[in-house]
Design an enzyme around this catalytic site. Structure first.
Site, PDB file in Angstrom:
ATOM      1  N   CYS A 152      25.334 -23.329  27.076  1.00 39.56           N
ATOM      2  CA  CYS A 152      24.162 -22.633  27.593  1.00 39.56           C
ATOM      3  C   CYS A 152      24.501 -21.169  27.924  1.00 39.56           C
ATOM      4  O   CYS A 152      25.474 -20.911  28.645  1.00 39.56           O
ATOM      5  CB  CYS A 152      23.671 -23.341  28.854  1.00 39.56           C
ATOM      6  SG  CYS A 152      22.385 -22.448  29.724  1.00 39.56           S
ATOM      7  N   CYS A 185      21.681 -25.409  36.258  1.00 41.52           N
ATOM      8  CA  CYS A 185      21.510 -24.236  35.402  1.00 41.52           C
ATOM      9  C   CYS A 185      20.492 -23.318  36.069  1.00 41.52           C
ATOM     10  O   CYS A 185      19.352 -23.717  36.311  1.00 41.52           O
ATOM     11  CB  CYS A 185      21.022 -24.659  34.014  1.00 41.52           C
ATOM     12  SG  CYS A 185      20.537 -23.276  32.973  1.00 41.52           S
ATOM     13  N   GLU A 236     -20.033  -3.074   6.070  1.00 37.98           N
ATOM     14  CA  GLU A 236     -19.686  -4.508   6.108  1.00 37.98           C
ATOM     15  C   GLU A 236     -18.224  -4.657   6.491  1.00 37.98           C
ATOM     16  O   GLU A 236     -17.425  -3.792   6.172  1.00 37.98           O
ATOM     17  CB  GLU A 236     -19.828  -5.146   4.711  1.00 37.98           C
ATOM     18  CG  GLU A 236     -21.161  -5.030   4.070  1.00 37.98           C
ATOM     19  CD  GLU A 236     -21.060  -5.153   2.537  1.00 37.98           C
ATOM     20  OE1 GLU A 236     -20.220  -5.920   2.038  1.00 37.98           O
ATOM     21  OE2 GLU A 236     -21.833  -4.459   1.862  1.00 37.98           O
ATOM     22  N   LYS A 267      -9.518   1.090   6.138  1.00 42.71           N
ATOM     23  CA  LYS A 267      -8.593   0.030   6.572  1.00 42.71           C
ATOM     24  C   LYS A 267      -8.241   0.119   8.057  1.00 42.71           C
ATOM     25  O   LYS A 267      -8.165   1.205   8.626  1.00 42.71           O
ATOM     26  CB  LYS A 267      -7.308   0.113   5.748  1.00 42.71           C
ATOM     27  CG  LYS A 267      -7.526  -0.035   4.252  1.00 42.71           C
ATOM     28  CD  LYS A 267      -7.691  -1.463   3.828  1.00 42.71           C
ATOM     29  CE  LYS A 267      -6.507  -2.074   3.380  1.00 42.71           C
ATOM     30  NZ  LYS A 267      -5.866  -2.517   2.365  1.00 42.71           N
ATOM     31  N   LYS A 274     -14.494  -5.879   5.888  1.00 42.16           N
ATOM     32  CA  LYS A 274     -13.723  -6.197   4.685  1.00 42.16           C
ATOM     33  C   LYS A 274     -12.956  -7.474   4.978  1.00 42.16           C
ATOM     34  O   LYS A 274     -11.942  -7.473   5.679  1.00 42.16           O
ATOM     35  CB  LYS A 274     -12.770  -5.061   4.329  1.00 42.16           C
ATOM     36  CG  LYS A 274     -12.074  -5.282   2.995  1.00 42.16           C
ATOM     37  CD  LYS A 274     -11.329  -4.040   2.558  1.00 42.16           C
ATOM     38  CE  LYS A 274     -10.749  -4.175   1.159  1.00 42.16           C
ATOM     39  NZ  LYS A 274      -9.706  -5.184   1.055  1.00 42.16           N
ATOM     40  N   ASP A 312     -10.626 -10.667   4.652  1.00 44.06           N
ATOM     41  CA  ASP A 312      -9.315 -10.818   4.037  1.00 44.06           C
ATOM     42  C   ASP A 312      -9.196 -12.194   3.403  1.00 44.06           C
ATOM     43  O   ASP A 312      -8.701 -13.130   4.000  1.00 44.06           O
ATOM     44  CB  ASP A 312      -8.233 -10.604   5.093  1.00 44.06           C
ATOM     45  CG  ASP A 312      -6.982 -10.033   4.480  1.00 44.06           C
ATOM     46  OD1 ASP A 312      -6.982  -9.799   3.250  1.00 44.06           O
ATOM     47  OD2 ASP A 312      -6.013  -9.807   5.220  1.00 44.06           O
ATOM     48  N   ASP A 343       0.829  -1.213   0.000  1.00 44.48           N
ATOM     49  CA  ASP A 343       0.000   0.000   0.000  1.00 44.48           C
ATOM     50  C   ASP A 343       0.862   1.261   0.000  1.00 44.48           C
ATOM     51  O   ASP A 343       0.543   2.235  -0.663  1.00 44.48           O
ATOM     52  CB  ASP A 343      -0.924   0.017   1.229  1.00 44.48           C
ATOM     53  CG  ASP A 343      -2.069  -0.984   1.082  1.00 44.48           C
ATOM     54  OD1 ASP A 343      -2.315  -1.434  -0.057  1.00 44.48           O
ATOM     55  OD2 ASP A 343      -2.699  -1.325   2.104  1.00 44.48           O
ATOM     56  N   CYS A 369      24.212 -20.973  32.069  1.00 43.55           N
ATOM     57  CA  CYS A 369      25.100 -21.679  33.002  1.00 43.55           C
ATOM     58  C   CYS A 369      26.395 -22.163  32.351  1.00 43.55           C
ATOM     59  O   CYS A 369      27.289 -22.646  33.048  1.00 43.55           O
ATOM     60  CB  CYS A 369      24.376 -22.853  33.645  1.00 43.55           C
ATOM     61  SG  CYS A 369      24.122 -24.226  32.505  1.00 43.55           S
ATOM     62  N   TYR A 371     -20.989 -10.307  -0.916  1.00 45.50           N
ATOM     63  CA  TYR A 371     -21.081  -8.865  -0.646  1.00 45.50           C
ATOM     64  C   TYR A 371     -21.620  -8.041  -1.805  1.00 45.50           C
ATOM     65  O   TYR A 371     -21.597  -6.817  -1.744  1.00 45.50           O
ATOM     66  CB  TYR A 371     -19.757  -8.299  -0.145  1.00 45.50           C
ATOM     67  CG  TYR A 371     -18.559  -8.532  -1.053  1.00 45.50           C
ATOM     68  CD1 TYR A 371     -18.515  -7.996  -2.343  1.00 45.50           C
ATOM     69  CD2 TYR A 371     -17.465  -9.267  -0.602  1.00 45.50           C
ATOM     70  CE1 TYR A 371     -17.422  -8.196  -3.158  1.00 45.50           C
ATOM     71  CE2 TYR A 371     -16.358  -9.469  -1.414  1.00 45.50           C
ATOM     72  CZ  TYR A 371     -16.348  -8.933  -2.700  1.00 45.50           C
ATOM     73  OH  TYR A 371     -15.266  -9.136  -3.507  1.00 45.50           O
ATOM     74  N   CYS A 431      19.958 -27.656  27.231  1.00 44.47           N
ATOM     75  CA  CYS A 431      21.101 -27.416  28.095  1.00 44.47           C
ATOM     76  C   CYS A 431      21.161 -28.600  29.050  1.00 44.47           C
ATOM     77  O   CYS A 431      20.160 -28.953  29.685  1.00 44.47           O
ATOM     78  CB  CYS A 431      20.894 -26.117  28.874  1.00 44.47           C
ATOM     79  SG  CYS A 431      21.900 -26.018  30.356  1.00 44.47           S
TER      80      CYS A 431
HETATM   81  S1  IVH Z   1     -16.963  -4.597  -2.548  1.00 50.37           S
HETATM   82  C1  IVH Z   1     -17.043  -2.500  -6.382  1.00 50.37           C
HETATM   83  N1  IVH Z   1     -17.198  -5.568  -0.124  1.00 50.37           N
HETATM   84  O1  IVH Z   1     -11.807  -6.132  -1.128  1.00 50.37           O
HETATM   85  C2  IVH Z   1     -16.853  -3.075  -5.054  1.00 50.37           C
HETATM   86  N2  IVH Z   1     -15.183  -5.949  -1.299  1.00 50.37           N
HETATM   87  O2  IVH Z   1     -10.303  -3.900  -2.772  1.00 50.37           O
HETATM   88  C3  IVH Z   1     -16.084  -4.298  -5.085  1.00 50.37           C
HETATM   89  N3  IVH Z   1     -13.559  -7.313  -0.066  1.00 50.37           N
HETATM   90  O3  IVH Z   1     -11.797  -7.292  -4.425  1.00 50.37           O
HETATM   91  C4  IVH Z   1     -15.757  -4.893  -3.787  1.00 50.37           C
HETATM   92  N4  IVH Z   1     -14.795  -7.628   1.725  1.00 50.37           N
HETATM   93  O4  IVH Z   1     -11.921  -8.992  -2.543  1.00 50.37           O
HETATM   94  C5  IVH Z   1     -16.412  -5.436  -1.203  1.00 50.37           C
HETATM   95  N5  IVH Z   1     -17.565  -6.425   2.008  1.00 50.37           N
HETATM   96  C6  IVH Z   1     -16.778  -6.277   0.933  1.00 50.37           C
HETATM   97  C7  IVH Z   1     -15.496  -6.857   0.868  1.00 50.37           C
HETATM   98  C8  IVH Z   1     -14.722  -6.653  -0.263  1.00 50.37           C
HETATM   99  C9  IVH Z   1     -13.645  -7.885   1.134  1.00 50.37           C
HETATM  100  C10 IVH Z   1     -12.384  -7.383  -0.956  1.00 50.37           C
HETATM  101  C11 IVH Z   1     -12.739  -7.887  -2.317  1.00 50.37           C
HETATM  102  C12 IVH Z   1     -12.356  -6.786  -3.263  1.00 50.37           C
HETATM  103  C13 IVH Z   1     -11.383  -5.973  -2.469  1.00 50.37           C
HETATM  104  C14 IVH Z   1     -11.490  -4.550  -2.857  1.00 50.37           C
END
Ligand code: IVH
Length: 781
Positions: free
Chosen positions: A409, A445, A115, A315, A117, A119, A36, A412, A227, A439
Site C-alpha cells: 500500500c 491504514c 441547428e 465548432k 451539429k 455527433d 482537424d 501504510c 436536417y 490494501c
Molecule cells: S448539413 C450540405 N446539418 O456534419 C450540408 N450536417 O461535416 C450537409 N451534421 O455530414 C450537412 N448535424 O453528418 C448538416 N444540422 C446539421 C448537421 C450536420 C450534423 C453532420 C453531417 C455532415 C457533417 C458535415
C-alpha cells in the site's frame, strides 16, 4: 522535393489512414480535434502551394471509401461536407462571403437557419410514394452503403410518411446518433456481457448502424434527426426551415433547437446559448450549423469544391484530446480498494486543463492496454471526471512501461491483496469479472481510516456536526483516533490541542459527538461502511432483521431473502461481521455508549418472504426450479426431512433427474451443513415454516380479506397492498360479505357503496396508517 511537398505527402498518408479507420472501420485512431489540426495544416500548405494539389488529396474529397460488405448506393446528389468555423471571425468572414455572393440589398442581414451539429453519422433516406424505400450511409459522398434493413430498425425513422402532398421521390438527409443516456446504458451492458465498449456516442452509433446483423442494430438505442433534403421530384418550400417544418409534418424528426437568425450576431448568440446548454442536452453535439435559409439564395451561392458556400459548421471546443500518460498513481479508498489514477501531461479539454484522469480499476487498465509513456485519448464529457478512453498504439514509444499494481500500500505499506471477483448472473452460470486489489491494512491504514471516519461522521450516517475532513485528518495524523470508536473517547483537552480549536469550538465538537450516541439502527449500519452497503441497503437490513445482533450474525443466504440484496452484497455483509477487527470496533462503540435505537422484532414482511420453497430454490440444485421447490416444500417442509427423505418419496414428488440431483447435492457434507445452518438460523430468527402458505399463520391479519379503493396520498395502492399482505392479509379487488375491511380514499365509488350496503368495515387512509403503525414492528429510517 521541397520540404513542403514532403510534409504534404506525409499528411495525406496520415489523413488517409485516419479516414479509413474512421469511416471504414469505425475505429478512429485519433480524436476529431487532432484530425482537424492535421487537415488544416494540409489545407494551409496546399493553399500556399496550389500546384501541389491533386485530386486524390483528402482536402478534395469528403471521406473514406465505401465498405464492400453492404451493397453500394450511388447518391444522385452528392452528400457534401461542411466548412468549419472555429473562431467568431471565421463566422463573420463566412457571412461576408455570403453577403458578397448575393445580390441582396446592401446592409440587409441574411437570414440563417441555426441547428445543433449532432455527433453521429450522416444518413440518406429515400421515400418513394411516401414509403421508406432505401437507407444509405454517406460513404465517400458519391457512393455509400445500402443499410436499408438497419435504418428500418431505428425507432424514430418513419416507415411511411404521414399526411399527404409529399413529392413522389423524396430523399431526406439527417444524422443517426445515440443519446448520452443510451450510450452509457449500452456501454454498461456491453461491459457486463464482457463485450466491446465504445469510446463515445458517435462510435457507438456508427458501430451499431453498420452492423451486418440488423438484429444487433435493432437492440441499440439509435435515433435519427433530419436536417435537409437530397433528391426530390418537386420542390417543397422556398426556405430551408420551411422544408424542415414540412418534413416534420410528414412525420420526420427534426431538431427541437431549430431557430432562425438574422445576420451573424444572432448566429453567434445562438452558438453561445446552445454552448451553455451543451452539457445538459440529451445528446452530444460538436458544434452548430448555420445555413442560408432562402433556397433561391442557396442556389445562387452554389458550391466550392465539395462544400456548400451557403452553410458552415461552427465548432465547439473538442471534448477529446490527445496527451501523454506520465505515470499511474494508486489511491486507497475507504474499503481499501487500490485504484489507479492517470497522471497526464496537462492538456486543455473543452476549455479546462486536465492533468489527472480516472482509470477505474486494473481491469480497465488491462482492457485499454495502456502503458506509461503512451499517447492516450482523454475525454471530458460534461461535468464528468475526465476519462482515458483509448491508447493510440501507433504512437507508443519504445520506452513505454507496463502499469503495475504495487505489492504494498502506498499509504501504510501493508500488503496489497488481490481478490478474484466472481460475478453470478441470474442463471447458474458464473462469469469471472476480473480482480480487485485491496490494501489489507484496514483501519491501520491512514488512508482507509480517514475515509472510514469521514464516512462514519457524515450527515447521512452518524451526523456529527463540525467534524470536517480537515479535522479528521488531524485526528488521525496526531494519533488521537485509531478507529471510529475512538471518537467517543476524545476529551476537550485533546481537541483543544488541535489546530484551529479554541474553548468554545472544542466544547461544541465534544457535545456534537455526544449527541450522536443514539442513531437509528439503519444509520448505524450505514455508518459502519460495509462495502456495497449504501443507505437503502442499510435501511432494508435494519427494517427486516430489526437488531444489530441479528444483522451481525445473519448468514449470507439468509440475507438474500431481503429485497435488493444479492449474493455479492450478502457476502460482503457476512464477511464484514466475521472480521475480528470489525467486531472489536463495534464492541467498543457499544461499550463507549453508542446505542442504536429502534431495535426489536424480526419484521413481518421479512417473515412472510422467508418461505421454505424459497430456500429450496435458493440452494440452486440442478433441475430443482421454483416449481419443484414448491412441491418439495409441501411434501417435506424442512431441510432435515429433505435430507432424510427416502428415494421413493423423492421420486413421487419430483422428476427422476431432480431427485438424483437432490441426493447428490445433499450427499456433500459442506452443502448439507450449510443448508441446515440457514434453516436453523431462520427458525432462530423467529421463522416457523412448513410451506409458503403456512407462514402467514400467526401474522396479525391472517385470514382477513381487505379491499383498497380510491386514491391514497401517503403511498401507492401497491405499497399499501404489500404492507397488508406482509401482515398476513389477502388483498382482493372486489367487495363481498366476506370482506373484512375496505380502505376507501378520495374517488372511491361502487366498492365503497357496496361495502356500506353489506355493512363491511370502512376505513379512510388515516385509519389505515394508524392500524398499520399498531401492527407493524417499529421501522428504522
Ligand atoms: S448539413 C450540405 N446539418 O456534419 C450540408 N450536417 O461535416 C450537409 N451534421 O455530414 C450537412 N448535424 O453528418 C448538416 N444540422 C446539421 C448537421 C450536420 C450534423 C453532420 C453531417 C455532415 C457533417 C458535415
Amino acid at each position: 522535393m521541397t520540404t513542403a511537398h514532403t510534409r504534404i505527402l506525409e499528411l495525406r498518408a496520415e489523413l488517409d489512414e485516419h479516414n479509413y479507420r474512421y469511416y471504414v472501420l469505425d475505429e478512429p485512431s485519433v480524436p476529431d480535434a487532432e484530425y482537424d489540426r492535421l487537415f488544416r495544416e494540409l489545407q494551409a500548405l496546399e493553399t500556399d502551394n496550389p500546384t501541389l494539389i491533386t485530386v486524390d488529396s483528402p482536402t478534395q474529397r469528403v471521406g473514406g471509401s465505401a465498405q464492400t460488405a453492404f451493397s453500394q448506393v450511388r447518391h444522385e446528389i452528392p452528400m457534401l461536407s461542411l466548412g468549419n468555423a472555429f473562431a467568431e471571425t471565421d463566422l463573420v468572414d463566412f457571412d461576408r462571403r455570403v453577403t458578397e455572393g448575393l445580390d441582396a440589398a446592401p446592409g440587409k442581414a441574411v437570414e440563417y437557419s441555426c441547428e445543433p451539429k449532432l455527433d453521429g453519422l450522416a444518413v440518406s433516406l429515400l421515400y418513394v410514394d411516401g414509403q421508406l424505400q432505401r437507407g444509405a450511409t454517406r460513404g465517400d459522398g458519391t457512393t455509400g452503403e445500402d443499410i436499408s434493413t438497419n435504418v428500418r430498425t431505428v425507432r424514430n425513422i418513419p416507415l411511411k410518411l404521414k399526411g399527404s402532398g409529399w413529392p413522389a421521390t423524396l430523399e431526406v438527409r439527417g444524422e443517426v446518433f445515440m443519446s448520452k443516456a443510451g450510450f452509457e446504458k449500452l456501454n454498461a451492458a456491453q461491459a457486463e456481457a464482457g463485450g466491446k465498449t465504445f469510446a463515445n456516442p458517435r462510435n457507438a452509433a456508427a458501430g451499431s448502424l453498420r452492423q451486418l446483423d440488423s438484429r444487433i442494430t435493432a437492440s441499440r438505442p439509435l435515433e435519427f434527426c433530419c436536417y435537409g433534403i437530397g433528391q426530390v421530384s418537386q420542390d417543397i418550400a422556398d426556405s430551408h426551415i420551411g422544408n424542415l417544418k414540412q418534413l416534420q409534418q410528414w412525420g420526420l424528426p427534426i431538431s427541437r433547437e431549430l431557430k432562425l437568425a438574422h445576420g451573424p450576431q444572432e448566429c453567434l448568440a445562438y452558438y453561445h446559448s446552445i454552448g451553455e446548454r451543451r452539457n445538459s442536452l440529451a445528446y452530444e453535439i460538436d458544434g452548430v450549423v448555420f445555413k442560408v435559409n432562402n433556397i433561391a439564395a442557396q442556389r445562387e451561392l452554389g458550391f466550392r469544391s465539395r462544400e456548400p458556400r451557403w452553410a458552415i459548421a461552427h465548432k465547439f471546443p473538442a471534448m477529446e484530446e490527445l496527451t501523454e500518460l506520465l505515470g499511474v498513481e494508486f489511491q486507497v479508498g475507504r474499503t481499501g480498494a487500490v485504484t489507479p489514477v492517470a497522471r497526464l501531461k496537462p492538456v486543455k479539454v473543452a476549455g479546462v486543463t486536465v492533468a489527472n484522469a480516472t482509470l477505474h480499476n486494473m481491469d480497465e487498465v488491462a482492457r485499454l492496454g495502456v502503458m506509461i509513456g503512451d499517447t492516450v485519448i482523454i475525454r471530458r464529457a460534461g461535468d464528468v471526471i475526465p476519462q482515458v478512453m483509448q491508447v493510440v498504439l501507433e504512437r507508443r514509444p519504445e520506452t513505454a512501461v507496463p502499469v503495475q499494481v504495487p505489492t504494498h500500500c502506498p499509504v501504510c505499506g501493508s500488503e496489497v491483496e488481490r481478490t478474484q471477483l466472481i460475478k453470478r448472473s441470474r442463471g447458474k452460470q458464473t462469469v469471472t469479472e476480473g480482480a480487485v486489489y485491496r490494501c489489507v491494512g484496514r483501519l491501520a491504514c491512514a488512508a482507509q481510516l480517514k475515509q472510514a471516519i469521514i464516512h462514519f461522521v457524515s450527515r447521512r450516517a452518524m451526523d456529527i456536526d463540525g467534524l470536517g475532513d480537515k479535522i479528521v485528518e488531524q485526528l488521525v495524523d496526531t494519533g488521537l483516533v485509531h478507529s471510529p470508536a475512538d471518537l467517543y473517547q476524545l476529551t476537550q483537552e485533546q481537541v483543544l490541542g488541535l489546530e484551529g480549536f479554541a474553548e468554545v469550538s472544542s466544547r461544541n465538537l465534544i457535545a456534537a459527538i455526544d449527541a450522536s450516541r443514539q442513531p437509528t439502527l439503519a444509520r448505524f449500519i450505514f455508518a459502519l461502511g460495509i462495502p456495497d452497503v449504501g443507505e437503502e441497503t442499510a435501511k432494508v437490513l435494519a427494517r427486516a432483521l430489526g437488531s444489530l445482533e441479528r444483522i451481525g450474525r445473519a448468514l449470507p443466504l439468509v440475507l438474500t431473502y431481503l429485497p435488493d440484496i444479492g449474493s455479492e452484497v450478502a457476502y460482503e455483509i457476512g464477511h464484514f461481521f466475521e472480521e475480528e477487527h470489525n467486531r472489536t470496533v463495534i464492541a467498543q462503540l457499544l461499550e463507549r455508549g453508542v446505542a442504536p435505537q429502534d431495535q426489536g422484532e424480526l419484521h413481518a414482511e421479512y417473515a412472510a418472504a422467508t418461505t421454505f420453497d424459497g430456500l429450496v430454490a435458493k440452494l440452486e440444485i440442478p433441475y430443482v426450479g421454483p416449481g419443484a421447490a414448491q412441491k418439495l416444500a409441501e411434501r417435506f417442509g424442512s431441510i432435515q426431512a429433505l435430507v432424510e427423505a427416502d428415494w421413493l418419496d423423492l421420486r413421487q414428488t419430483v422428476s427422476e433427474r431432480a431427485a438424483e440431483a437432490l441426493r447428490a447435492w445433499f450427499a456433500d457434507p459442506a452443502q448439507r451443513e450449510a443448508a441446515l445452518a440457514v434453516e436453523a438460523q431462520l427458525r432462530d430468527f423467529g421463522m416457523h415454516w412448513s410451506s409458503a402458505k403456512r407462514t402467514v399463520e400467526g401474522l396479525p391479519l391472517a385470514g382477513q380479506t381487505w379491499v383498497l379503493t380510491g386514491t391514497l396520498e401517503s403511498m401507492s395502492r401497491d405499497e399499501a397492498k404489500e404492507k397488508l399482505e406482509a401482515l398476513g392479509a389477502k388483498v382482493s379487488g372486489s367487495v363481498s360479505a366476506k370482506t373484512h375491511t375496505v380502505v376507501a380514499g378520495p374517488g372511491a365509488g361502487s366498492k365503497l357503496a357496496k361495502a356500506q350496503q353489506l355493512g363491511v368495515t370502512v376505513m379512510d387512509e388515516g385509519q389505515l396508517l394508524a392500524a398499520l403503525k399498531k401492527l407493524e414492528p417499529p421501522v428504522s429510517s
